[in-house]
Design a protein around this motif. Structure first.
Motif, short mmCIF file in Angstrom:
data_model
loop_
_atom_site.label_atom_id
_atom_site.label_comp_id
_atom_site.label_asym_id
_atom_site.label_seq_id
_atom_site.Cartn_x
_atom_site.Cartn_y
_atom_site.Cartn_z
N GLY A 137 -25.06 -1.17 -22.61
CA GLY A 137 -25.76 -1.79 -21.50
C GLY A 137 -25.56 -1.03 -20.21
O GLY A 137 -25.51 0.21 -20.21
N LEU A 138 -25.42 -1.77 -19.12
CA LEU A 138 -25.23 -1.17 -17.80
C LEU A 138 -24.01 -1.81 -17.15
O LEU A 138 -24.13 -2.76 -16.37
CB LEU A 138 -26.47 -1.36 -16.93
N PRO A 139 -22.82 -1.33 -17.44
CA PRO A 139 -21.60 -1.93 -16.90
C PRO A 139 -21.43 -1.63 -15.41
O PRO A 139 -22.02 -0.68 -14.88
CB PRO A 139 -20.50 -1.24 -17.71
N SER A 140 -20.63 -2.44 -14.75
CA SER A 140 -20.26 -2.13 -13.37
C SER A 140 -19.34 -0.93 -13.37
O SER A 140 -18.56 -0.72 -14.31
CB SER A 140 -19.57 -3.33 -12.73
N SER A 141 -19.43 -0.13 -12.34
CA SER A 141 -18.69 1.12 -12.29
C SER A 141 -17.19 0.87 -12.17
O SER A 141 -16.74 -0.08 -11.51
CB SER A 141 -19.16 1.97 -11.12
N MET A 142 -16.40 1.72 -12.81
CA MET A 142 -14.96 1.69 -12.63
C MET A 142 -14.64 1.83 -11.14
O MET A 142 -15.28 2.62 -10.43
CB MET A 142 -14.33 2.85 -13.42
N SER A 143 -13.67 1.10 -10.66
CA SER A 143 -13.34 1.16 -9.24
C SER A 143 -12.75 2.52 -8.88
O SER A 143 -12.14 3.20 -9.72
CB SER A 143 -12.34 0.06 -8.88
N SER A 144 -12.94 2.90 -7.63
CA SER A 144 -12.40 4.18 -7.18
C SER A 144 -10.88 4.19 -7.24
O SER A 144 -10.27 5.22 -7.54
CB SER A 144 -12.88 4.48 -5.75
N ALA A 145 -10.25 3.03 -6.99
CA ALA A 145 -8.79 2.96 -7.05
C ALA A 145 -8.29 3.18 -8.47
O ALA A 145 -7.29 3.89 -8.69
CB ALA A 145 -8.32 1.60 -6.53
N THR A 146 -8.97 2.58 -9.44
CA THR A 146 -8.57 2.76 -10.84
C THR A 146 -8.73 4.21 -11.27
O THR A 146 -7.87 4.78 -11.95
CB THR A 146 -9.40 1.84 -11.76
N TYR A 147 -9.83 4.82 -10.86
CA TYR A 147 -10.06 6.22 -11.22
C TYR A 147 -8.98 7.11 -10.61
O TYR A 147 -8.45 8.01 -11.28
CB TYR A 147 -11.44 6.67 -10.75
N ALA A 148 -8.65 6.86 -9.35
CA ALA A 148 -7.61 7.66 -8.69
C ALA A 148 -6.27 7.50 -9.40
O ALA A 148 -5.51 8.46 -9.55
CB ALA A 148 -7.49 7.25 -7.22
N GLN A 149 -5.98 6.28 -9.87
CA GLN A 149 -4.75 6.05 -10.63
C GLN A 149 -4.75 6.85 -11.93
O GLN A 149 -3.74 7.43 -12.32
CB GLN A 149 -4.59 4.56 -10.93
N GLY A 150 -5.90 6.87 -12.59
CA GLY A 150 -6.01 7.62 -13.84
C GLY A 150 -5.83 9.10 -13.64
O GLY A 150 -5.20 9.78 -14.46
#
Length: 329
Positions: free
Chosen positions: A255-268
């Motif tokens: 489908g079309l999920p909401s985007s991963m948050s910028s904070a979560t991406y930075a943590q990754g």
């Protein structure tokens, strides 16, 4: 250069481009980016073919810029031989599967995800052409960055004993917490991704479908004297979107999920650096406080500076002089 054995995901023929400098004994191999194909929406945004006409249009337009520029004095590889590998397989240059049906409503069927196979065909021509080469840089942006990492082991072996550096722009192989195993499993099953890992990387495939992050630590351990580099924005809008398909155990993978948050991406990204790259002297990272996606293909390669270190200088140190280390947030 047309390569009869090479195919795009719609099974049309393709090849690669070459820019020769007889005075140079160094070689850049650049893998183009352009998304991925693993559901209806992602396949729509991913090219399924790349012809000689496409290459000529790219070459005549804004294509050979950034790290592929032969005229910019700030480009540390401006006078190297260059190979440009176009992207039309939808599998981050890492697949080896034909006749694949993509899941999802009206998703493409009978697809050839053969990016990894294509690289093998290209190497059969590239290596004999550059027999006098003394140094190689394998690089790429976005899907091409992921692809450079996936293909590094075979390229390093093909040019051994000459050094091969890796420069991955915006293709960070994050841990399972951030790049969900269910999403990785979709890629593995659809593209036959497991056939592309180094045969001695047992941890690259885990029982739950995860483990791709272990490729990074494996390369660092296997090539302790190599130069391996990763460039990424810490809030990359594009890769966050792709990783978001794995959220909530892949509830919206088709489908079309909401985007991963910028904070979560930075943590990754920080987890990748601290827990998978920092233990190896081979790896260096250049992280930018930005949402921008990719740097090597355009003016961003020349205009980006972090903590007083210009990106062009950091890249130059990746294969010349002291290792560039870890820069940025």
């Amino acid at each position: 250069m047309s390569v009869p054995e090479a195919r795009c995901r719609n099974r049309s023929s393709t090849g690669f481009g070459v820019k020769l400098n007889p005075a140079s004994d160094k070689l850049v191999i650049f893998l183009e980016g352009g998304g991925a194909c693993f559901n209806t929406s992602t396949c729509l945004a991913n090219p399924s073919s790349y012809s000689e006409q496409n290459f000529n249009s790219w070459r005549g337009g804004n294509g050979p810029g950034g790290i592929l520029s032969s005229s910019n004095a700030d480009n540390p590889v401006r006078d190297w031989n260059m190979v440009f590998v176009p992207y039309c397989t939808g599998d981050v240059h890492a697949g080896n599967a034909t006749g694949q049906n993509v899941p999802g409503i009206a998703a493409p069927q009978n697809q050839s995800f053969v990016g990894y196979a294509n690289i093998g065909h290209y190497l059969q021509r590239i290596v004999p052409t550059f027999t006098e080469v003394t140094q190689v840089l394998l690089t790429g942006a976005s899907a091409g960055g992921f692809g450079a990492a996936f293909n590094y082991d075979r390229v390093a072996q093909a040019f051994c004993p000459h050094p091969v550096a890796l420069l991955d722009d915006s293709g960070p192989p994050m841990a399972d917490t951030y790049m969900a195993p269910c999403l990785q499993k979709r890629w593995r099953d659809l593209w036959n991704l497991d056939g592309s890992f180094p045969t001695d990387c047992a941890d690259c495939s885990t029982a739950n479908g995860g483990g791709i992050v272990n490729l990074a630590s494996h390369l660092g351990a296997k090539y302790p004297d190599a130069r391996l580099g990763l460039i990424s924005s810490d809030k990359d809008n594009t890769i966050r979107t792709f990783f978001s398909f794995g959220q909530n155990n892949c509830a919206s993978i088709d489908g079309l999920p909401s985007s991963m948050s910028s904070a979560t991406y930075a943590q990754g990204l920080e987890d990748l650096r601290q827990n998978h790259l920092s233990d190896s002297a081979s790896w260096a990272t250049y992280f930018i406080d930005s949402t921008t996606h990719t740097y090597l293909g355009g003016n961003g390669f020349y205009s980006t500076t972090v903590s007083g270190t210009a990106l062009t200088d950091w890249v130059a140190r990746l294969f010349m002089g002291e290792p560039p280390g870890h820069v940025g947030p």
